[in-house]
Design an enzyme around this catalytic site. Structure first.
Site, PDB file in Angstrom:
ATOM      1  CB  CYS A  92     -95.921   0.845  36.401  1.00  0.00           C
ATOM      2  SG  CYS A  92     -96.907   0.910  37.900  1.00  0.00           S
ATOM      3  CG  HIS A 119     -89.568   6.521  33.467  1.00  0.00           C
ATOM      4  ND1 HIS A 119     -88.839   6.795  32.284  1.00  0.00           N
ATOM      5  CD2 HIS A 119     -89.431   5.382  33.646  1.00  0.00           C
ATOM      6  CE1 HIS A 119     -87.982   5.720  31.800  1.00  0.00           C
ATOM      7  NE2 HIS A 119     -88.495   4.764  32.898  1.00  0.00           N
ATOM      8  CB  CYS A 129     -96.048   4.979  42.484  1.00  0.00           C
ATOM      9  SG  CYS A 129     -97.086   3.879  41.689  1.00  0.00           S
ATOM     10  CB  CYS A 176     -94.932  -5.819  32.952  1.00  0.00           C
ATOM     11  SG  CYS A 176     -95.081  -5.005  34.572  1.00  0.00           S
ATOM     12  CD  GLU A 230     -97.387  -4.849  47.185  1.00  0.00           C
ATOM     13  OE1 GLU A 230     -96.434  -4.052  46.520  1.00  0.00           O
ATOM     14  OE2 GLU A 230     -97.060  -5.923  47.655  1.00  0.00           O
ATOM     15  CD  GLU A 263    -100.726   1.692  32.423  1.00  0.00           C
ATOM     16  OE1 GLU A 263    -101.170   2.959  32.358  1.00  0.00           O
ATOM     17  OE2 GLU A 263     -99.603   1.508  32.663  1.00  0.00           O
ATOM     18  CB  CYS A 267    -101.659   1.249  43.836  1.00  0.00           C
ATOM     19  SG  CYS A 267    -100.444   0.385  45.058  1.00  0.00           S
ATOM     20  CB  CYS A 270     -94.913   4.414  46.323  1.00  0.00           C
ATOM     21  SG  CYS A 270     -94.852   3.167  47.287  1.00  0.00           S
TER      22      CYS A 270
END
Lengths: 340, 220
Positions: free
Chosen positions: A328, A285, A117, A103, A156, A90, A110, A114
């Site tokens: 993200c 979010h 995320c 962005c 990352e 994205e 990833c 986390c």
């Protein structure tokens, strides 16, 4: 077939040597790839026909059109690009008066896991090449309007350091996009050796995901804390000259009842003492299966005021593109989950 | 002035053994103490790229060992796998906080994520532990004898690629889902690839395990 797009000037020189082209051709190719907004080798009209033929026989141009775009009511756009591993990445375009920020993603998925995320839920599918990172800037409709770039999309960035540094070289070189490094921010959760190398080799700004000043709490949110604790990351940052041309900022997602208390303000003030920095507070979010909740607007605002009162410049990042899941990982993960 | 880097020191390889398809255990000289669960940075060149590996040997052993999976397209592991006794590697001091907890715990590992738990076991730390180990192939339960001798039926193997009557057929996440309930007062230590850790964490949270009871170590 190998791509031309994403190669540095040195690599383009190697191409000209391999193909037996005059050495000045490398700079001409770089100019077409990055300076002029073209999408095919045929468009490189100051190259001889035979040079173009040779290039086409051995290389592809290397850009990729987006496969989907969504536009938010606030003007934010979310682009979805297919990648070589057939998974989506994205890119968000965020207009804000005369500022046009993009962005970019640096990995497909990833590895960092986390807790808060969405991208992490995809697992890790692969690294993006420098060309795939830059394509997110080159192949969007607003390409010519970009003023700022943030490496804060999926993945990352410092876990894919080499292509990230290469993309930064192309963005900031005179023969490339000739962009000021002061308009580029690279985010990290604090992979210490890679962060050190990034600081040595690039002049772009640094943003560190902080999210809690307390070690045990940060470990719950970010497994990376087990091996690269925040105090060591901050110690490294202290040894660099931030606050003048180059900036360091700290990202802080606000979780209700977890990291939004006066004790957190006090501890943040303590651990960031002596670092000229800014804190960006971010509304959380909520994502599926998360035990975390977002802090109230009042709490976020009070937290900001308290930090500012302590002398740490703190802002609240405006949430953008919520109606198109612009945060993200949300869009591509939804697409991936739907597909599976 | 920069802060002190995590200095690499030269160490001699003592042994390198292939213990399953693409899985190696590499032993080298010990010149520092460590806590089971810690990692070391390893490089094959003095100034080359380094990666972190969990220590896979006991605290009192006279050498340090690491466990790794050869990634063909990777930089380091193909080089590590070609080393012999007497060759040199460069090693950082140990670091990390994924340490032994004496309370009742689930240890949940996939692949070479078993290493920190093996280090704990070899250091005599294994009381009130239940170990779930996920692998794709049966031959990759390379520490079966030692874990079974110590943990007995609290060592649960989950194999997704092959069947065996003594082994749960499926992934560790499938095993956890098959359990009617999970003890809320246990700690859950997860180690391995991000996919396993993230999915397992989601299951544990669904089952009301407080997230401060979930401790994750991710291999990246």
């Amino acid at each position: 077939m190998e791509s031309l797009f994403g190669k540095t000037l040195d690599e383009l020189r190697d191409v000209t040597v391999i193909l037996g082209l005059p050495s000045y051709t490398a700079k001409q190719i770089a100019d077409w790839l990055y300076g002029k907004h073209v999408f095919s080798i045929d468009d490189m009209t100051n190259l001889s026909l035979s040079a173009r033929k040779q290039l086409k026989e051995n290389y592809k141009f290397g850009t990729e059109a987006c496969s989907k775009v969504q536009t938010s009511i606030d003007g934010t756009k979310k682009y979805l690009f297919n990648t070589s591993v057939n998974k989506y990445i994205e890119t968000a375009y965020i207009p804000d008066s005369d500022r046009h920020t993009v962005c970019v993603s640096t990995q497909v998925g990833c590895k960092m896991g986390c807790l808060f995320c969405m991208t992490g839920k995809q697992g890790f599918q692969g690294n993006l090449t420098a060309g795939e990172i830059l394509n997110q800037l080159h192949s969007i409709e607003e390409s010519s309007r970009i003023t700022n770039i943030v490496y804060m999309g999926m993945g990352e960035p410092l876990d894919n350091l080499e292509p990230v540094l290469k993309s930064l070289e192309i963005l900031t070189s005179e023969w490339g996009y000739a962009m000021s490094p002061r308009r580029i921010t690279v985010s990290t959760i604090g992979l210490l050796p890679a962060m050190r190398e990034f600081l040595e080799k690039s002049e772009a700004h640094l943003a560190v995901s902080l999210h809690s000043p307390f070690e045990e709490e940060r470990k719950m949110l970010m497994p990376v804390q087990q091996v690269y604790p925040l105090n060591e990351v901050l110690q490294e940052i202290r040894s660099w000259d931030f606050g003048k041309q180059r900036r360091v900022s700290f990202e802080y997602i606000m979780f209700r009842g977890l990291n939004d208390t006066p004790e957190h303000v006090k501890e943040l003030t303590k651990i960031l003492s002596g670092i000229r920095c800014r804190i960006n507070l971010i509304r959380f979010h909520p994502i599926p299966d998360t035990p975390l909740d977002t802090s109230s607007d009042e709490t976020i605002s009070a937290f900001k005021d308290a930090l500012n009162d302590k002398g740490i410049t703190t802002t609240i990042r405006a949430s953008r593109g919520e109606d198109i899941y612009a945060a993200c990982g949300l869009l591509s993960t939804k697409k991936l989950l739907k597909k599976s | 002035m920069h802060v002190q880097q995590h200095t690499l020191t030269r160490q001699s390889v003592l042994y390198s053994e292939k213990i399953a398809e693409d899985v190696f255990i590499l032993g080298f000289q010990k010149n520092f103490d460590f806590e089971p669960g810690q990692v070391v940075g390893i490089s094959v060149e003095e100034n080359g790229p380094r990666r972190l590996y969990s220590i896979c040997s006991g605290k009192e052993e006279d050498h340090i060992a690491i466990l790794y999976n050869v990634v063909d397209e990777g930089y380091l592991t193909p080089r590590l796998s070609s080393l012999f006794a007497g060759d040199s590697i460069w090693v950082t001091e140990p670091r990390g906080d994924f340490l032994y907890d004496p309370g009742p715990s689930f240890w949940i590992a996939s692949g070479t994520g078993i290493a920190p738990f093996y280090s704990m076991l070899k250091s005599g730390n294994f009381d009130r532990k239940i170990l779930l180990h996920g692998e794709r192939h049966l031959e990759k339960f390379y520490f079966y004898d030692e874990f079974y001798d110590t943990l007995g039926h609290n060592y649960i193997r989950c194999c997704s690629g092959e069947e065996d009557p003594a082994v749960f057929h499926g992934r560790v996440t499938g095993y956890l889902r098959s359990l009617p309930s999970l003890p809320l007062h246990y700690k859950y230590y997860l180690c391995g690839r991000a996919e396993m850790v993230v999915e397992t964490r989601d299951i544990l949270i669904e089952r009301d395990i407080p997230f401060n009871h979930i401790i994750s170590e991710i291999y990246f």
